[in-house]
Design a protein around this motif. Structure first.
Motif, PDB file in Angstrom:
ATOM      1  N   GLU A 288      61.239  63.168 -11.343  1.00 38.55           N
ATOM      2  CA  GLU A 288      59.831  63.194 -11.760  1.00 38.55           C
ATOM      3  C   GLU A 288      58.886  63.409 -10.582  1.00 38.55           C
ATOM      4  O   GLU A 288      57.947  64.196 -10.660  1.00 38.55           O
ATOM      5  N   LEU A 292      56.746  66.823 -10.160  1.00 44.31           N
ATOM      6  CA  LEU A 292      55.282  66.752 -10.192  1.00 44.31           C
ATOM      7  C   LEU A 292      54.686  67.392  -8.939  1.00 44.31           C
ATOM      8  O   LEU A 292      53.688  68.127  -9.022  1.00 44.31           O
ATOM      9  N   ASN A 296      52.221  70.665  -8.906  1.00 45.59           N
ATOM     10  CA  ASN A 296      50.907  70.600  -8.249  1.00 45.59           C
ATOM     11  C   ASN A 296      50.762  71.700  -7.207  1.00 45.59           C
ATOM     12  O   ASN A 296      49.695  72.305  -7.072  1.00 45.59           O
TER      13      ASN A 296
END
Length: 309
Positions: A288, A292, A296
């Motif tokens: 995760e 992420l 981004n």
């Protein structure tokens, strides 16, 4: 010695580029771009620099990218029969052997990190600190270099000084002189992978016991760690198949040159190129925090491009 090495004194033979070479180049470019994006994500996200599993993951990204690049260069040189000095080929071959072994050893270290995190959570901060991880990386490189050092030592003991300044079509098989050195390499690889698989099975069993005894959200976290260890085991299996490919190809060479060429090409695609990109990508997307950070980075880059327009 010179008579036993496949030496080419003339210039390179010009050959027409076929579809197989083009496919390999496209795949290598795609895989290197994917690995590069993951490496950039690691370098730009500070939180990833202080976590043991992300640091070890970055080691596999760097080593796999280097190996992909070097193997592609060797493939092009071999295809066009471009020659080089034996001594320069030795340097390239030793680096290829080192980085070929580096990934499975690093995967084993990542499995041990998951074992410590799940089965020994109170000691995880101490055993898997950034400083300890850096020491672990040095140990990983030392352990991974043993097969290449053994092979190189036997080659130095067998080769004559004049052979180093001759020209050859470079291949890691050049170092396999005398031929019984193949058996030593096979023995070393078998020993390494027996130790690695025992380590992974041990960690899997221990984590499974802890996962069964846990409850609630904690249990879900433990089972996720168990799936990660299973994934490392699958990656290790792919690495094992790749390291055994040269022995299979050597046996096929005695049967048919065309069969040898086709199987070697297929092995390169399936067990060298694909696993060294797909496995890191899947691992990066499964996590995760890393996933992420990657999203981004991609969205931020797209946003900057829009602003420039």
């Amino acid at each position: 010695m010179a008579d036993n090495i496949s030496l080419v004194v003339g210039g390179p033979l010009l050959r027409q580029i076929n579809d197989k070479v083009i496919i390999v180049q496209i795949l290598v470019m795609i895989f290197l771009c994917v690995n590069f994006s993951l490496i950039v994500t690691f370098l730009k996200k500070e939180i990833l620099h202080t976590t043991a599993r992300y640091i070890l993951f970055a080691v596999t990204l760097f080593s796999d990218s280097f190996l992909l690049f070097m193997s592609d260069i060797l493939l092009i040189f071999n295809y066009f029969e471009i020659t080089m000095y034996v001594w320069s080929c030795i340097i390239i071959s030793v680096l290829a052997l080192l980085y070929n072994m580096l990934t499975p050893v690093t995967l084993t270290a990542m499995t041990l990190e998951r074992y410590v995190a799940i089965c020994m959570p109170l000691r995880h901060g101490e055993l898997c600190s950034s400083r300890s991880t850096m020491r672990c990386i040095l140990i990983i490189h030392a352990v991974s270099s043993v097969p290449s050092i053994v092979i190189l030592s036997i080659f130095f003991a067998s080769a004559s000084l004049s052979s180093y300044t001759q020209y050859c079509i470079c291949s890691a098989e050049l170092l396999m002189f005398p031929r019984w050195q193949d058996h030593i390499r096979a023995t070393l690889y078998q020993f390494y992978f027996i130790i690695m698989f025992i380590t992974i099975i041990f960690c899997y069993v221990k984590i499974m016991k802890v996962a069964k005894a846990a409850s609630g959200e904690n249990r879900m976290s433990k089972w996720k760690g168990l799936r990660t260890v299973s994934f490392h085991g699958f990656q290790l299996l792919l690495c094992l198949i790749q390291l055994w490919c040269p022995f299979i190809e050597t046996a096929l060479l005695q049967i048919s040159l065309r069969l040898f060429a086709n199987v070697r090409y297929t092995n390169y695609i399936l067990f060298s190129l694909a696993p060294r990109c797909l496995s890191p990508l899947i691992y990066g997307l499964r996590d995760e925090t890393f996933s992420l950070a990657l999203k981004n980075l991609i969205f931020f880059s797209l946003y900057k491009k829009k602003l420039r327009r």
